[in-house]
Design an enzyme around this catalytic site. Structure first.
Site, PDB file in Angstrom:
ATOM      1  N   CYS A   1     -11.911  21.205  30.734  1.00 50.16           N
ATOM      2  CA  CYS A   1     -13.552  21.840  29.541  1.00 50.16           C
ATOM      3  C   CYS A   1     -13.270  21.684  28.509  1.00 50.16           C
ATOM      4  CB  CYS A   1     -14.083  22.821  30.447  1.00 50.16           C
ATOM      5  SG  CYS A   1     -14.487  22.400  32.580  1.00 50.16           S
TER       6      CYS A   1
ATOM      7  N   TYR B   1      -8.445  12.031  36.636  1.00 49.27           N
ATOM      8  CA  TYR B   1      -9.858  12.858  36.661  1.00 49.27           C
ATOM      9  C   TYR B   1      -9.125  14.364  36.823  1.00 49.27           C
ATOM     10  CZ  TYR B   1     -12.476   8.289  37.834  1.00 49.27           C
ATOM     11  OH  TYR B   1     -12.574   7.193  37.464  1.00 49.27           O
TER      12      TYR B   1
ATOM     13  N   ALA C   1      -8.017   9.688  33.353  1.00 52.50           N
ATOM     14  CA  ALA C   1      -7.463   8.369  33.685  1.00 52.50           C
ATOM     15  C   ALA C   1      -7.354   9.500  35.222  1.00 52.50           C
ATOM     16  CB  ALA C   1      -6.946   7.388  33.367  1.00 52.50           C
TER      17      ALA C   1
ATOM     18  N   GLU D   1     -14.559  24.682  27.211  1.00 52.59           N
ATOM     19  CA  GLU D   1     -14.283  25.531  26.613  1.00 52.59           C
ATOM     20  C   GLU D   1     -13.331  26.246  26.621  1.00 52.59           C
ATOM     21  OE1 GLU D   1     -16.659  24.781  28.568  1.00 52.59           O
ATOM     22  OE2 GLU D   1     -18.369  25.244  29.728  1.00 52.59           O
TER      23      GLU D   1
ATOM     24  N   CYS E   1     -18.784  26.301  34.081  1.00 55.21           N
ATOM     25  CA  CYS E   1     -18.517  26.508  35.282  1.00 55.21           C
ATOM     26  C   CYS E   1     -17.384  27.073  35.622  1.00 55.21           C
ATOM     27  CB  CYS E   1     -17.040  25.081  35.107  1.00 55.21           C
ATOM     28  SG  CYS E   1     -15.538  25.350  34.824  1.00 55.21           S
TER      29      CYS E   1
ATOM     30  N   ASN F   1     -14.386  18.864  25.471  1.00 53.61           N
ATOM     31  CA  ASN F   1     -13.622  18.403  26.633  1.00 53.61           C
ATOM     32  C   ASN F   1     -12.948  17.491  26.580  1.00 53.61           C
ATOM     33  OD1 ASN F   1     -16.545  17.219  26.294  1.00 53.61           O
ATOM     34  ND2 ASN F   1     -16.166  16.576  28.311  1.00 53.61           N
ATOM     35  N   ILE F   2     -12.432  17.187  27.163  1.00 49.63           N
ATOM     36  CA  ILE F   2     -10.667  16.310  27.490  1.00 49.63           C
ATOM     37  C   ILE F   2     -10.915  15.190  29.103  1.00 49.63           C
ATOM     38  CG2 ILE F   2      -8.445  15.269  26.816  1.00 49.63           C
ATOM     39  CD1 ILE F   2      -8.783  18.029  24.285  1.00 49.63           C
ATOM     40  N   GLU F   3     -11.388  14.339  28.870  1.00 47.49           N
ATOM     41  CA  GLU F   3     -10.725  13.698  30.269  1.00 47.49           C
ATOM     42  C   GLU F   3      -9.671  12.850  30.399  1.00 47.49           C
ATOM     43  OE1 GLU F   3     -14.336  11.932  30.512  1.00 47.49           O
ATOM     44  OE2 GLU F   3     -15.681  13.905  30.888  1.00 47.49           O
TER      45      GLU F   3
HETATM   46  N1  THU Z   1     -17.301  20.537  31.161  1.00 46.36           N
HETATM   47  C1  THU Z   1     -17.161  21.061  30.580  1.00 46.36           C
HETATM   48  O1  THU Z   1     -16.216  20.294  29.252  1.00 46.36           O
HETATM   49  N2  THU Z   1     -17.911  22.255  30.053  1.00 46.36           N
HETATM   50  C2  THU Z   1     -18.117  22.443  31.455  1.00 46.36           C
HETATM   51  O2  THU Z   1     -17.771  24.021  31.486  1.00 46.36           O
HETATM   52  C3  THU Z   1     -18.340  21.975  32.714  1.00 46.36           C
HETATM   53  C4  THU Z   1     -18.178  20.725  32.444  1.00 46.36           C
HETATM   54  C5  THU Z   1     -17.252  18.543  31.468  1.00 46.36           C
HETATM   55  C6  THU Z   1     -15.766  18.247  31.927  1.00 46.36           C
HETATM   56  C7  THU Z   1     -15.847  16.767  32.593  1.00 46.36           C
HETATM   57  O3  THU Z   1     -14.998  16.037  31.152  1.00 46.36           O
HETATM   58  C8  THU Z   1     -17.378  16.432  32.027  1.00 46.36           C
HETATM   59  O4  THU Z   1     -17.846  17.634  31.608  1.00 46.36           O
HETATM   60  C9  THU Z   1     -17.898  16.497  33.228  1.00 46.36           C
HETATM   61  O5  THU Z   1     -18.004  16.987  34.333  1.00 46.36           O
END
Ligand code: THU
Length: 138
Positions: free
Chosen positions: A53, A48, A46, A55, A93, A42-44
């Site tokens: 995700c 949001y 700023a 996947e 998700c 996962n790469i967030e």
């Molecule tokens: N996230 C995933 O990488 N995969 C998912 O299926 C659900 C959520 C990540 C996104 C975000 O960086 C963190 O989890 C919290 O939501």
């Protein structure tokens, strides 16, 4: 299919998680039809909503490398203070399930969610996302 190896790859990818906002680190590894394994984390952001995700990073990287026929995915996720023994199974998700649908045969594609390399649950895509909408509907 060597699911344990796929899960190991997901755990390894999780170490590269960029998650300074949620502190929730996710790793994913996709098994392609030719046996290659492509990973993502996962790469967030700023801003949001720009977060992606693990996947989807793995699936899009696989497709961008020429792998459009996917066989399985392993996913692991948990708080950044956890390492190789996670407290929960991290289920993909809804958006990621829809993205999987594009490149997966619902009856045979395997989704493994892991708390550790030896503690995992395994599903067919169809079990996790029944009655889905896919390329064959158009
Ligand atoms: N996230 C995933 O990488 N995969 C998912 O299926 C659900 C959520 C990540 C996104 C975000 O960086 C963190 O989890 C919290 O939501």
């Amino acid at each position: 299919m060597d699911l344990k190896k796929l899960i190991e790859c997901a755990f390894s990818a999780r170490q590269n998680s960029y998650s300074p906002y949620s502190h929730y680190m996710v790793g994913a590894a996709v098994l392609c039809r030719d046996g290659s394994i492509i990973t993502g984390t996962n790469i967030e952001n700023a801003s949001y909503g720009a977060t992606v995700c693990a996947e989807r990073v793995a699936i899009f990287t696989a497709v961008a490398s020429g792998h459009k026929d996917l066989v399985a995915i392993a996913v692991c996720g948990g708080s950044s203070d956890e390492t190789d023994e996670l407290s929960d199974y991290a289920y993909p998700c809804g958006i990621c399930r829809q993205v999987m649908r594009e490149f997966a045969d619902p009856a045979t594609f395997t989704v493994a969610v892991a708390r550790s390399v030896s503690d995992y649950r395994k599903y067919t895509f169809e079990e996790l996302f029944p009655d889905s909408f896919g390329p064959d509907n158009l």
